[in-house]
Design a protein around this motif. Sequence first.
Motif, PDB file in Angstrom:
ATOM      1  N   PRO A 286      22.282  56.744 -12.235  1.00 18.06           N
ATOM      2  CA  PRO A 286      20.997  56.808 -11.078  1.00 18.06           C
ATOM      3  C   PRO A 286      19.847  56.600 -11.882  1.00 18.06           C
ATOM      4  O   PRO A 286      19.808  56.928 -13.153  1.00 18.06           O
ATOM      5  N   TYR A 287      18.996  55.989 -11.109  1.00 15.12           N
ATOM      6  CA  TYR A 287      17.484  55.655 -11.590  1.00 15.12           C
ATOM      7  C   TYR A 287      16.407  55.742 -10.742  1.00 15.12           C
ATOM      8  O   TYR A 287      16.922  56.230  -9.515  1.00 15.12           O
ATOM      9  N   GLN A 288      15.033  55.855 -11.251  1.00 21.98           N
ATOM     10  CA  GLN A 288      13.972  55.914 -10.351  1.00 21.98           C
ATOM     11  C   GLN A 288      13.108  54.775 -10.920  1.00 21.98           C
ATOM     12  O   GLN A 288      12.958  54.478 -12.048  1.00 21.98           O
ATOM     13  N   ILE A 289      12.509  54.013 -10.006  1.00 16.54           N
ATOM     14  CA  ILE A 289      11.368  53.068 -10.223  1.00 16.54           C
ATOM     15  C   ILE A 289      10.251  53.518  -9.625  1.00 16.54           C
ATOM     16  O   ILE A 289      10.105  54.122  -8.468  1.00 16.54           O
ATOM     17  N   PHE A 290       9.051  53.941 -10.475  1.00 10.80           N
ATOM     18  CA  PHE A 290       7.713  54.470  -9.941  1.00 10.80           C
ATOM     19  C   PHE A 290       6.524  53.772 -10.787  1.00 10.80           C
ATOM     20  O   PHE A 290       6.787  52.855 -11.407  1.00 10.80           O
ATOM     21  N   GLU A 292       2.806  54.975 -12.660  1.00 18.29           N
ATOM     22  CA  GLU A 292       1.943  55.881 -13.122  1.00 18.29           C
ATOM     23  C   GLU A 292       0.822  55.307 -13.584  1.00 18.29           C
ATOM     24  O   GLU A 292       0.646  55.522 -14.869  1.00 18.29           O
ATOM     25  N   LYS A 293       0.115  54.806 -13.057  1.00 16.16           N
ATOM     26  CA  LYS A 293      -1.095  54.087 -13.832  1.00 16.16           C
ATOM     27  C   LYS A 293      -1.951  54.972 -14.521  1.00 16.16           C
ATOM     28  O   LYS A 293      -2.491  54.663 -15.437  1.00 16.16           O
ATOM     29  N   GLN A 294      -2.573  55.942 -13.790  1.00 13.73           N
ATOM     30  CA  GLN A 294      -3.378  56.934 -14.269  1.00 13.73           C
ATOM     31  C   GLN A 294      -2.893  57.472 -15.943  1.00 13.73           C
ATOM     32  O   GLN A 294      -3.995  57.823 -16.669  1.00 13.73           O
ATOM     33  N   VAL A 295      -1.641  57.629 -16.022  1.00 14.99           N
ATOM     34  CA  VAL A 295      -1.253  58.247 -17.226  1.00 14.99           C
ATOM     35  C   VAL A 295      -1.618  57.274 -18.450  1.00 14.99           C
ATOM     36  O   VAL A 295      -1.961  57.753 -19.704  1.00 14.99           O
ATOM     37  N   PHE A 296      -1.760  55.976 -18.202  1.00 15.85           N
ATOM     38  CA  PHE A 296      -1.740  54.834 -19.256  1.00 15.85           C
ATOM     39  C   PHE A 296      -3.182  54.337 -19.277  1.00 15.85           C
ATOM     40  O   PHE A 296      -3.458  53.268 -19.926  1.00 15.85           O
ATOM     41  N   SER A 297      -4.284  55.024 -18.681  1.00  7.20           N
ATOM     42  CA  SER A 297      -5.668  54.456 -18.745  1.00  7.20           C
ATOM     43  C   SER A 297      -6.433  54.254 -20.290  1.00  7.20           C
ATOM     44  O   SER A 297      -7.071  53.364 -20.338  1.00  7.20           O
ATOM     45  N   GLU A 298      -5.622  55.029 -21.183  1.00  6.25           N
ATOM     46  CA  GLU A 298      -6.179  54.885 -22.551  1.00  6.25           C
ATOM     47  C   GLU A 298      -5.541  53.937 -23.466  1.00  6.25           C
ATOM     48  O   GLU A 298      -6.055  53.500 -24.567  1.00  6.25           O
ATOM     49  N   ILE A 299      -4.453  53.056 -23.107  1.00  5.35           N
ATOM     50  CA  ILE A 299      -3.837  52.276 -23.707  1.00  5.35           C
ATOM     51  C   ILE A 299      -4.723  50.720 -23.518  1.00  5.35           C
ATOM     52  O   ILE A 299      -4.573  50.264 -22.548  1.00  5.35           O
ATOM     53  N   GLU A 300      -5.283  50.398 -24.623  1.00  6.80           N
ATOM     54  CA  GLU A 300      -5.979  49.199 -24.537  1.00  6.80           C
ATOM     55  C   GLU A 300      -5.419  47.867 -24.832  1.00  6.80           C
ATOM     56  O   GLU A 300      -4.185  48.015 -25.225  1.00  6.80           O
ATOM     57  N   LYS A 301      -5.794  46.621 -24.246  1.00  5.97           N
ATOM     58  CA  LYS A 301      -5.326  45.736 -24.376  1.00  5.97           C
ATOM     59  C   LYS A 301      -3.988  45.553 -23.717  1.00  5.97           C
ATOM     60  O   LYS A 301      -3.163  44.379 -24.017  1.00  5.97           O
ATOM     61  N   LEU A 302      -3.458  46.465 -22.911  1.00  5.70           N
ATOM     62  CA  LEU A 302      -2.307  46.414 -22.153  1.00  5.70           C
ATOM     63  C   LEU A 302      -2.558  46.430 -20.752  1.00  5.70           C
ATOM     64  O   LEU A 302      -3.451  47.331 -20.347  1.00  5.70           O
ATOM     65  N   THR A 303      -1.804  45.672 -19.892  1.00  5.39           N
ATOM     66  CA  THR A 303      -1.966  45.987 -18.382  1.00  5.39           C
ATOM     67  C   THR A 303      -0.525  46.717 -18.011  1.00  5.39           C
ATOM     68  O   THR A 303       0.344  46.073 -18.382  1.00  5.39           O
ATOM     69  N   TYR A 304      -0.721  47.790 -17.484  1.00  8.66           N
ATOM     70  CA  TYR A 304       0.469  48.652 -17.056  1.00  8.66           C
ATOM     71  C   TYR A 304       1.040  47.862 -15.828  1.00  8.66           C
ATOM     72  O   TYR A 304       0.272  47.614 -14.704  1.00  8.66           O
ATOM     73  N   GLN A 305       2.217  47.892 -15.690  1.00 10.30           N
ATOM     74  CA  GLN A 305       2.910  47.158 -14.264  1.00 10.30           C
ATOM     75  C   GLN A 305       3.905  48.234 -13.672  1.00 10.30           C
ATOM     76  O   GLN A 305       3.611  48.400 -12.573  1.00 10.30           O
ATOM     77  N   LEU A 306       4.858  48.827 -14.502  1.00 11.31           N
ATOM     78  CA  LEU A 306       5.601  49.909 -13.417  1.00 11.31           C
ATOM     79  C   LEU A 306       6.486  50.685 -14.583  1.00 11.31           C
ATOM     80  O   LEU A 306       6.536  50.235 -15.604  1.00 11.31           O
ATOM     81  N   SER A 307       7.352  51.688 -14.131  1.00  9.16           N
ATOM     82  CA  SER A 307       7.940  52.391 -15.026  1.00  9.16           C
ATOM     83  C   SER A 307       9.464  52.256 -14.249  1.00  9.16           C
ATOM     84  O   SER A 307       9.749  52.219 -13.091  1.00  9.16           O
ATOM     85  N   PHE A 308      10.603  52.665 -15.150  1.00 13.11           N
ATOM     86  CA  PHE A 308      11.972  52.630 -14.979  1.00 13.11           C
ATOM     87  C   PHE A 308      12.481  54.028 -15.619  1.00 13.11           C
ATOM     88  O   PHE A 308      12.446  53.966 -16.703  1.00 13.11           O
ATOM     89  N   ARG A 309      13.348  54.791 -14.987  1.00 13.00           N
ATOM     90  CA  ARG A 309      13.612  56.029 -15.426  1.00 13.00           C
ATOM     91  C   ARG A 309      15.238  56.050 -15.236  1.00 13.00           C
ATOM     92  O   ARG A 309      15.628  56.009 -14.008  1.00 13.00           O
ATOM     93  N   LEU A 310      16.056  56.471 -16.044  1.00 11.59           N
ATOM     94  CA  LEU A 310      17.314  56.960 -16.086  1.00 11.59           C
ATOM     95  C   LEU A 310      17.480  58.396 -15.596  1.00 11.59           C
ATOM     96  O   LEU A 310      16.942  59.246 -16.367  1.00 11.59           O
ATOM     97  N   LEU A 311      18.211  58.733 -14.543  1.00 16.61           N
ATOM     98  CA  LEU A 311      17.973  60.271 -14.192  1.00 16.61           C
ATOM     99  C   LEU A 311      19.174  60.995 -14.807  1.00 16.61           C
ATOM    100  O   LEU A 311      20.307  60.267 -15.223  1.00 16.61           O
TER     101      LEU A 311
END
Length: 311
Positions: A286-290, A292-311
Amino acid sequence: MTLNDAINQRVSVRHFKELPMQVNELTNFMRGIEAIPSLFENETDTNKAKIASKNLAFKLLTHAEAEKMFSNLNKVCVYAPYYLFFYGEVNSANFLNCGYIGQIASLWLACNNLAACFQHTGKLRYIETMPTEKASEPSSTTKSEEAKASDDNTEPNGESFQAKSETISEKTGDSFTEAKRLPLALALGYADKSAKLCPKKAVNKCLISGSPTPNLNLQLLLQTACQAPSEYNSQPWRFWTNDNTVHIFTCTTWPFKSDWHQAAESVACGALVANLATLAELKNLPYQIFCEKQVFSEIEKLTYQLSFRLL
């Protein structure tokens, strides 16, 4: 070919046979496209409502039909018996969904002895008889601020990157009759014998410096999922992992990056997640696609796209 083989043995298709697909193949293909859910269909956060909606429509044209619509089709796109065009608003969420939906469709085609490849169609020109929207000329010889801003989205040949407007009858997802043609299409048909197996990067080369090592299940999924298609096989994704979760980024500091290259990176990340989701389902994980842009606002020089999690 099995789904696992379709992912592991992805080939770069640039030549198609001049053979039509069977009617039942075309029917099943379009039904399947319309049934593919949005990347974020289970997202409940109201702030993410826009990204959660599969606000896309599709139009399947034969090569002959596309030639009647676009004057430079054969210069911009590889020859294929069919082209699937994507319609919707120009935003990263739709490009992620295009990559996700297009890759799932490509896997289905591969399992049915067919093939597909993504095409950049931003430079296609409508034949003069086709109705297109034209921006009104500024009344003054000095460009307005809006006109100057629009120049930032201009391709080297002077054409605007923004999707062309066109009325279409096909509808999927949210109901609408007016949509913009996105600068992306899926060429499809029977591949010839010149297709070559695509190389892929090792997962550890895609990890962001300082990222923890993913757990074994996720690491194995990522290793195979990196076979996803990307522009010039650039494999632009970068990973920040945390046990059973991978946060997917792309680099923002590469020189000469145009709007299209940024869109192409979102398409590639959507295709990557399609592989992850497919592999997880094959392994009954089982997995989840979600998002969380606000969590990664401090990582510079990278553009956040999306996340994938195994449940």
